[in-house]
Design a protein around this motif. Sequence first.
Motif, mmCIF file in Angstrom:
data_model
loop_
_atom_site.group_PDB
_atom_site.id
_atom_site.type_symbol
_atom_site.label_atom_id
_atom_site.label_comp_id
_atom_site.label_asym_id
_atom_site.label_seq_id
_atom_site.Cartn_x
_atom_site.Cartn_y
_atom_site.Cartn_z
ATOM 1 N N ASN A 35 0.841 -1.116 -0.047
ATOM 2 C CA ASN A 35 -0.054 0.102 -0.157
ATOM 3 C C ASN A 35 0.968 1.061 -0.056
ATOM 4 O O ASN A 35 1.555 1.498 0.998
ATOM 5 C CB ASN A 35 -0.949 -0.033 1.260
ATOM 6 C CG ASN A 35 -1.673 1.234 1.362
ATOM 7 O OD1 ASN A 35 -1.911 2.019 0.311
ATOM 8 N ND2 ASN A 35 -2.604 1.275 2.247
ATOM 9 N N LEU A 50 -1.498 0.035 -6.362
ATOM 10 C CA LEU A 50 -2.863 -0.062 -6.048
ATOM 11 C C LEU A 50 -3.866 -0.766 -6.689
ATOM 12 O O LEU A 50 -4.961 -1.527 -6.199
ATOM 13 C CB LEU A 50 -3.356 1.446 -5.647
ATOM 14 C CG LEU A 50 -3.228 2.210 -4.623
ATOM 15 C CD1 LEU A 50 -3.303 3.927 -4.420
ATOM 16 C CD2 LEU A 50 -3.573 1.761 -3.425
ATOM 17 N N LEU A 51 -3.631 -0.745 -8.029
ATOM 18 C CA LEU A 51 -4.548 -1.615 -8.786
ATOM 19 C C LEU A 51 -4.329 -3.044 -8.574
ATOM 20 O O LEU A 51 -5.240 -3.855 -8.706
ATOM 21 C CB LEU A 51 -4.095 -1.269 -10.485
ATOM 22 C CG LEU A 51 -5.101 -0.352 -10.960
ATOM 23 C CD1 LEU A 51 -4.397 0.049 -12.382
ATOM 24 C CD2 LEU A 51 -6.439 -0.891 -10.939
ATOM 25 N N LEU A 103 -3.769 -4.463 -5.821
ATOM 26 C CA LEU A 103 -4.750 -4.877 -4.899
ATOM 27 C C LEU A 103 -6.540 -4.978 -5.088
ATOM 28 O O LEU A 103 -7.057 -5.869 -4.875
ATOM 29 C CB LEU A 103 -4.645 -3.788 -3.550
ATOM 30 C CG LEU A 103 -5.406 -4.397 -2.320
ATOM 31 C CD1 LEU A 103 -5.527 -5.325 -2.024
ATOM 32 C CD2 LEU A 103 -5.200 -3.099 -1.134
ATOM 33 N N LYS A 104 -6.551 -3.892 -5.835
ATOM 34 C CA LYS A 104 -8.077 -3.508 -6.133
ATOM 35 C C LYS A 104 -8.294 -4.913 -7.080
ATOM 36 O O LYS A 104 -9.582 -5.409 -6.946
ATOM 37 C CB LYS A 104 -8.139 -2.417 -7.249
ATOM 38 C CG LYS A 104 -9.528 -2.006 -7.469
ATOM 39 C CD LYS A 104 -9.386 -0.751 -8.219
ATOM 40 C CE LYS A 104 -10.830 -0.260 -8.809
ATOM 41 N NZ LYS A 104 -11.202 -0.938 -10.046
ATOM 42 N N ASN A 105 -7.584 -5.068 -8.033
ATOM 43 C CA ASN A 105 -7.771 -6.386 -8.950
ATOM 44 C C ASN A 105 -7.937 -7.722 -8.112
ATOM 45 O O ASN A 105 -9.237 -8.383 -8.066
ATOM 46 C CB ASN A 105 -6.802 -6.596 -9.908
ATOM 47 C CG ASN A 105 -6.965 -5.588 -10.775
ATOM 48 O OD1 ASN A 105 -8.073 -4.898 -11.157
ATOM 49 N ND2 ASN A 105 -5.560 -5.350 -11.552
ATOM 50 N N GLU A 106 -7.257 -7.815 -6.817
ATOM 51 C CA GLU A 106 -7.200 -8.972 -6.232
ATOM 52 C C GLU A 106 -8.589 -8.968 -5.582
ATOM 53 O O GLU A 106 -9.323 -9.926 -5.521
ATOM 54 C CB GLU A 106 -6.043 -9.245 -5.264
ATOM 55 C CG GLU A 106 -6.253 -10.379 -4.525
ATOM 56 C CD GLU A 106 -6.363 -11.583 -5.199
ATOM 57 O OE1 GLU A 106 -5.721 -11.787 -6.247
ATOM 58 O OE2 GLU A 106 -7.060 -12.571 -4.698
ATOM 59 N N LEU A 107 -9.061 -7.906 -4.894
ATOM 60 C CA LEU A 107 -10.192 -7.704 -4.022
ATOM 61 C C LEU A 107 -11.367 -7.921 -4.934
ATOM 62 O O LEU A 107 -12.494 -8.555 -4.450
ATOM 63 C CB LEU A 107 -10.166 -6.192 -3.498
ATOM 64 C CG LEU A 107 -9.359 -6.128 -2.384
ATOM 65 C CD1 LEU A 107 -9.439 -4.610 -1.979
ATOM 66 C CD2 LEU A 107 -9.791 -7.054 -0.983
ATOM 67 N N GLU A 108 -11.316 -7.745 -6.319
ATOM 68 C CA GLU A 108 -12.666 -7.962 -6.933
ATOM 69 C C GLU A 108 -12.493 -9.195 -7.708
ATOM 70 O O GLU A 108 -13.492 -9.678 -8.517
ATOM 71 C CB GLU A 108 -12.482 -6.652 -8.236
ATOM 72 C CG GLU A 108 -12.874 -5.501 -7.614
ATOM 73 C CD GLU A 108 -12.724 -4.513 -8.841
ATOM 74 O OE1 GLU A 108 -12.158 -4.737 -9.995
ATOM 75 O OE2 GLU A 108 -13.097 -3.117 -8.359
#
Lengths: 106, 106
Positions: free
Chosen positions: A71, B94-95, B97-102
């Motif tokens: 992060n 940041l992307l 993480l975002k991709n993993e979360l989605e």
Amino acid sequence: MDADKVFKALSDSTRRMLLDRLYEQNGQTLGQLCQDVGMARQSATQHLEILEAANLVTAVRRGREKLHFINPVPLHEVYERWVQKFERRRLGLLLDLKNELEGDPK
Amino acid sequence: MDADKVFKALSDSTRRMLLDRLYEQNGQTLGQLCQDVGMARQSATQHLEILEAANLVTAVRRGREKLHFINPVPLHEVYERWVQKFERRRLGLLLDLKNELEGDPK
DNA sequence: ACAATACGCAGGTAAAAGCCTGCATGTCAA
DNA sequence: TTGACATGCAGGCTTTTACCTGCGTATTGT
């Protein structure tokens, strides 16, 4: 941002190494990150927990695995609060010292 | 730069406060800096020694006084090594993480 | 189902960090 | 020169940190 947690997290070379490793390849599992750190798995785990507590790393569970992601936000905030501020007066601060060393009165 | 010394020095709130104080007024004496820190003089002195060892502060003797000056160089180097690097890939990180979360596959 | 895999939890130890007190030394000003 | 002031030195105490070992739990593939 909890400056204390962030700086304390960054104050250990093992943890800085873990961040560098995640930079090379984001999204690694605990097992991957615990390899080649020269210490027991649980020790490395504790370091990662500290990085998580400081919000420098975010972990996501997927099945029995735990994936870790950098992060970058806290580092950005450290920059804004601690570097940029001193950067603006950088030359002036150095001049203060130079003048003192040369015996100049202010 | 000794990253370890720099980050360890910055990892204590008292020391960060001392840096902030020096930023407000550079060139203060030990006595001045030891005031209002809520601890014994010797304790504050030890903190300043740590800041000196990390090169974040440079001290100069003048008579019986010891003057302290901020050295902005280590902070600049911290920026180059630790912030700039992550800053360049900030959105990408940041992307991840975002991709993993989605639940997106890579 | 069951064995292997990936991880969490609960202490325990040794070193480092942070704080203190007491005393010594060097410098200045009257 | 002598007393007040600014700082240095040494040691002791308590908490935190970094590391470990041993065991428990959940998930996966066969």
